[in-house]
Design a protein around this motif. Structure first.
Motif, mmCIF file in Angstrom:
data_model
loop_
_atom_site.group_PDB
_atom_site.id
_atom_site.type_symbol
_atom_site.label_atom_id
_atom_site.label_comp_id
_atom_site.label_asym_id
_atom_site.label_seq_id
_atom_site.Cartn_x
_atom_site.Cartn_y
_atom_site.Cartn_z
ATOM 1 N N PRO A 284 -0.818 -3.737 -5.579
ATOM 2 C CA PRO A 284 -0.733 -3.395 -4.149
ATOM 3 C C PRO A 284 -1.302 -2.010 -3.853
ATOM 4 C CG PRO A 284 1.419 -3.214 -5.195
ATOM 5 C CD PRO A 284 0.500 -3.785 -6.223
ATOM 6 N N VAL A 285 -2.088 -1.933 -2.796
ATOM 7 C CA VAL A 285 -2.662 -0.664 -2.339
ATOM 8 C C VAL A 285 -2.112 -0.405 -0.939
ATOM 9 C CG1 VAL A 285 -4.779 0.617 -1.898
ATOM 10 C CG2 VAL A 285 -4.738 -1.151 -3.680
ATOM 11 N N PHE A 286 -1.637 0.809 -0.707
ATOM 12 C CA PHE A 286 -0.928 1.135 0.528
ATOM 13 C C PHE A 286 -1.820 1.916 1.503
ATOM 14 C CE2 PHE A 286 2.360 -0.166 -2.170
ATOM 15 C CZ PHE A 286 3.526 -0.358 -1.448
ATOM 16 N N PHE A 287 -1.626 1.609 2.796
ATOM 17 C CA PHE A 287 -2.385 2.271 3.862
ATOM 18 C C PHE A 287 -1.441 2.597 5.014
ATOM 19 C CE2 PHE A 287 -5.108 -0.634 1.575
ATOM 20 C CZ PHE A 287 -6.222 0.126 1.291
ATOM 21 N N SER A 288 -1.743 3.683 5.725
ATOM 22 C CA SER A 288 -0.964 3.991 6.919
ATOM 23 C C SER A 288 -1.240 2.932 7.981
ATOM 24 C CB SER A 288 -1.322 5.380 7.447
ATOM 25 O OG SER A 288 -2.639 5.393 7.978
ATOM 26 N N LYS A 289 -0.269 2.706 8.837
ATOM 27 C CA LYS A 289 -0.403 1.661 9.859
ATOM 28 C C LYS A 289 -1.539 1.954 10.835
ATOM 29 C CE LYS A 289 3.622 -0.990 9.627
ATOM 30 N NZ LYS A 289 3.732 -2.410 9.971
ATOM 31 N N ALA A 290 -1.954 3.229 10.897
ATOM 32 C CA ALA A 290 -3.036 3.594 11.815
ATOM 33 C C ALA A 290 -4.340 2.894 11.465
ATOM 34 C CB ALA A 290 -3.244 5.102 11.813
ATOM 35 N N VAL A 291 -4.450 2.334 10.259
ATOM 36 C CA VAL A 291 -5.670 1.633 9.874
ATOM 37 C C VAL A 291 -5.958 0.452 10.786
ATOM 38 C CG1 VAL A 291 -4.573 0.009 8.252
ATOM 39 C CG2 VAL A 291 -6.935 0.750 7.855
ATOM 40 N N MET A 292 -4.914 -0.089 11.415
ATOM 41 C CA MET A 292 -5.095 -1.286 12.246
ATOM 42 C C MET A 292 -5.610 -0.969 13.645
ATOM 43 S SD MET A 292 -4.350 -3.498 10.042
ATOM 44 C CE MET A 292 -4.494 -4.944 11.069
ATOM 45 N N ALA A 293 -5.634 0.309 14.024
ATOM 46 C CA ALA A 293 -6.038 0.663 15.390
ATOM 47 C C ALA A 293 -7.433 0.153 15.725
ATOM 48 C CB ALA A 293 -5.974 2.185 15.574
ATOM 49 N N LYS A 294 -8.347 0.274 14.774
ATOM 50 C CA LYS A 294 -9.724 -0.184 15.000
ATOM 51 C C LYS A 294 -9.755 -1.647 15.409
ATOM 52 C CE LYS A 294 -13.778 -1.281 12.124
ATOM 53 N NZ LYS A 294 -14.446 -1.036 10.830
ATOM 54 N N TYR A 295 -8.921 -2.439 14.807
ATOM 55 C CA TYR A 295 -8.948 -3.881 15.034
ATOM 56 C C TYR A 295 -8.202 -4.265 16.311
ATOM 57 C CZ TYR A 295 -10.248 -3.183 10.206
ATOM 58 O OH TYR A 295 -10.858 -2.719 9.070
ATOM 59 N N TYR A 296 -7.102 -3.565 16.594
ATOM 60 C CA TYR A 296 -6.406 -3.823 17.855
ATOM 61 C C TYR A 296 -7.244 -3.390 19.051
ATOM 62 C CZ TYR A 296 -2.016 -4.839 15.398
ATOM 63 O OH TYR A 296 -1.045 -5.397 14.610
ATOM 64 N N ASN A 297 -8.063 -2.359 18.877
ATOM 65 C CA ASN A 297 -8.848 -1.834 19.993
ATOM 66 C C ASN A 297 -10.079 -2.660 20.313
ATOM 67 O OD1 ASN A 297 -7.100 0.319 20.409
ATOM 68 N ND2 ASN A 297 -8.236 1.705 19.067
ATOM 69 N N VAL A 328 -0.261 -3.192 3.468
ATOM 70 C CA VAL A 328 -0.502 -3.287 2.032
ATOM 71 C C VAL A 328 -1.526 -4.385 1.772
ATOM 72 C CG1 VAL A 328 0.541 -3.533 -0.248
ATOM 73 C CG2 VAL A 328 1.899 -2.609 1.657
ATOM 74 N N VAL A 329 -2.503 -4.071 0.927
ATOM 75 C CA VAL A 329 -3.554 -5.027 0.564
ATOM 76 C C VAL A 329 -3.689 -5.027 -0.955
ATOM 77 C CG1 VAL A 329 -5.960 -5.724 0.896
ATOM 78 C CG2 VAL A 329 -4.765 -4.475 2.714
ATOM 79 N N TYR A 330 -3.878 -6.206 -1.519
ATOM 80 C CA TYR A 330 -4.092 -6.278 -2.957
ATOM 81 C C TYR A 330 -5.455 -5.685 -3.310
ATOM 82 C CZ TYR A 330 -0.001 -9.304 -3.211
ATOM 83 O OH TYR A 330 1.277 -9.806 -3.137
ATOM 84 N N LEU A 331 -5.508 -4.987 -4.436
ATOM 85 C CA LEU A 331 -6.708 -4.259 -4.848
ATOM 86 C C LEU A 331 -7.934 -5.170 -4.898
ATOM 87 C CD1 LEU A 331 -7.901 -1.581 -5.859
ATOM 88 C CD2 LEU A 331 -7.192 -2.233 -8.178
ATOM 89 N N VAL A 351 -0.496 7.158 -1.057
ATOM 90 C CA VAL A 351 0.139 6.933 -2.366
ATOM 91 C C VAL A 351 1.075 5.725 -2.278
ATOM 92 C CG1 VAL A 351 1.727 7.929 -4.067
ATOM 93 C CG2 VAL A 351 -0.023 9.361 -2.993
ATOM 94 N N PRO A 352 1.071 4.843 -3.278
ATOM 95 C CA PRO A 352 1.970 3.676 -3.266
ATOM 96 C C PRO A 352 3.419 4.082 -3.055
ATOM 97 C CG PRO A 352 0.389 3.478 -5.040
ATOM 98 C CD PRO A 352 0.209 4.848 -4.477
ATOM 99 N N ASP A 353 4.134 3.289 -2.273
ATOM 100 C CA ASP A 353 5.525 3.580 -1.939
ATOM 101 C C ASP A 353 6.316 2.277 -2.020
ATOM 102 O OD1 ASP A 353 7.887 4.606 -1.051
ATOM 103 O OD2 ASP A 353 7.221 5.031 0.988
#
Length: 540
Positions: A284-297, A328-331, A351-353
């Protein structure tokens, strides 16, 4: 610069020799008139075996309007069809369509070229676009009434694939009001041939010309060869084999430093013994939720669903968006994105959490069915079940479908990733549209006594009173306060309705993101209760 230079085309000579056909954008059609010069460009495709014949003279090998299908007829009654009017190895790239004044004429680009690169025509902008490996627009052709330019990369790939070359035809006319003597030059007639171009250039006095501004005329006309790229395969095929892969944070070492690893599937371990010492595909690779803004916009291009992200039908990404704090997305799945998209995601990598959400673990690892529990995803699932069950039981919609212009409110409904007031206001607006604005007042009115000033929520309240729904006061209070929150951005955030709603939902203490999350949870619980109360279990 003296007056002699323009008529001797010193600038055009250098351009034809070194730049024509070698620019990022190649002009394949142009007919423009300036105060002191007329410029003409045209082109054709040619088989390599006819080039010696083509360079034997400076005449254009294809005239505008020629190159259309035709026949040859023979004295013995035979006829022969020719796709481009004849079989001399020349074919058009830009076709001038003319209808003898009965219909507007227009220019048309080679259909095979358009199909080869799967070009989309945007007539409003006057461009043809291709999609890159990320699904983003790339301008390939720019079309104006008197000029057409094509991105060189796409021409050269097309030529290479077909084993052909392009002939760029040019003609430049210049003139002067002075005589040759006054200009200090002599009559000229130069025929110049090189390996990949040929032109004729002449300067002379014109007799019998009524226009005194054109006593002396200069012309440069000829053609130049543009060859295809060195690789006969287009880039959209080559890029599959040459894709570069980014590294993402998958752990921290004993010193607390980030540990990175590539997302290239060929270098990852799997369940079948591949690369046993490497991290697993399912790391698992972790990302902040802000990554989705591009797609929602950009809901016209992207679609966010439970556990999936789609770019139209172009590409998709499996992800865990049921996680409360991260995406979270698999590598290994990241490696299936284009490098451009990988770089975008990398900018939000953290960082993974912990691990993936319980929902993602049960679905992806245990193979079990699991309902979405992220507030926005859970609400959408419950809302759609409610609408289907209600319509199937009663024959009408309690919540009418969104208007086409409002559908983005549903597609982009999500828990705000930060304490951004505008994002919060937008999400409140979206939720209010689906729960308040789309209440079916006409159908509700058939079951109640309507007073002149009754609005949607009041009509719904009377309906719920009539059916004696136990949680009716809680549901109506929720809807009125939701509508009050909406009044903030729509009117004045300091108004009584907004302040009452902000207090009811405890915005100041919870914060905007957490408050909206709780708001969705409450909305989901209420519509689930209404569905259970109104619709028999056998029809749910």
């Amino acid at each position: 610069m003296n007056e002699r230079s323009p008529l001797e085309f010193s600038d055009r000579l250098e351009y034809v020799a070194n730049k024509l056909g070698a620019e990022p954008w190649i002009t394949v059609y142009e007919f423009t008139k300036g105060e002191h010069e007329e410029v003409s460009y045209y082109c054709s495709l040619a088989r390599p075996e006819v080039l010696d014949r083509c360079l034997a003279n400076t005449s254009w090998d294809l005239l505008i309007g020629h190159g259309m299908p035709g026949f040859s007829f023979y004295g013995d009654g035979r006829r022969e069809y020719h796709r481009f009017g004849d079989d001399d190895g020349i074919e058009p790239f830009v076709i001038s369509r003319d209808f003898h004044g009965l219909k507007p004429s227009y220019l048309e680009l080679s259909e095979e070229f358009r199909h080869f690169h799967n070009l989309y025509e945007d007539r409003k902008k006057g461009v043809f676009i291709a999609l890159d490996d990320n699904g983003d627009d790339v301008e390939v052709v720019r079309v104006a009434p008197k000029k057409i330019q094509v991105r060189a990369k796409y021409i050269k790939e097309y030529l290479a694939a077909r084993g052909m070359v392009m002939l760029l035809f040019f003609e430049f006319d210049r003139w002067s009001s002075k005589t040759l003597d006054e200009l200090g030059i002599e009559k000229q007639n130069v025929d110049q041939q090189e390996t990949n171009y040929r032109y004729i250039r002449w300067v002379n006095m014109l007799s019998g010309i009524s226009d005194p501004a054109r006593r002396t005329m200069a012309r440069m006309t000829g053609k130049k060869i543009v060859e295809g790229s060195g690789n006969p395969l287009p880039s959209w095929i080559r890029d599959r084999d040459s894709r570069e892969y980014e590294q993402f944070i998958i752990d921290v070492d004993e010193e607390g430093n980030n540990v990175y690893f590539t997302c290239d599937e060929e270098q990852l371990a799997n369940h079948f013994g591949k690369n046993p010492e490497a991290p697993h595909f399912l790391t698992p690779v972790f990302f902040s939720k802000a990554v989705m803004a591009k797609y929602y916009n950009d809901p016209a291009k992207y679609r966010v669903e439970d556990s999936h992200l789609y770019c139209g039908g172009y590409w998709g990404l499996r992800l865990d968006n049921n996680h409360r704090d991260y995406v979270v997305v698999y590598l290994g799945d990241l490696g299936r994105l284009s490098q451009k998209e990988q770089l975008y995601w990398k900018s939000f990598n953290v960082v993974p959490d912990g691990n993936v959400s319980d929902v993602a673990f049960r679905r992806g690892i245990l193979g079990e069915w699991a309902a979405a529990d992220e507030p926005a995803l859970a609400f959408k699932a419950s809302y759609e079940r409610f609408r289907d069950s209600w319509h199937n039981h009663f024959g009408w919609d309690l919540f009418k479908p969104l208007r086409t212009e409002d559908e983005h409110n549903w597609a982009t409904l999500h828990v705000p990733a930060s304490e951004n007031q505008k994002e919060f206001d937008d999400q409140v607006m979206s939720l209010s549209k689906v729960l308040v604005e789309r209440l079916n007042e006409r159908e509700l009115a058939k079951h109640i006594t309507v007073e002149p000033n009754d609005k949607g929520i009041t009509k719904f309240q009377k309906y719920l009173d009539g059916v004696e729904f136990p949680e009716r006061q809680e549901l109506i209070t929720f809807l009125r306060n939701l509508n009050g929150l909406r009044s903030g951005p729509a009117h004045v955030r300091g108004g009584k309705d907004y302040q009452r709603a902000a207090t009811h939902f405890n915005l100041e203490e919870k914060g905007l993101s957490s408050a909206f999350s709780d708001l969705l949870v409450q909305a989901t619980a209420l519509i689930d209760k209404l569905r259970s109360f109104m619709v028999p279990e056998s029809e749910q």
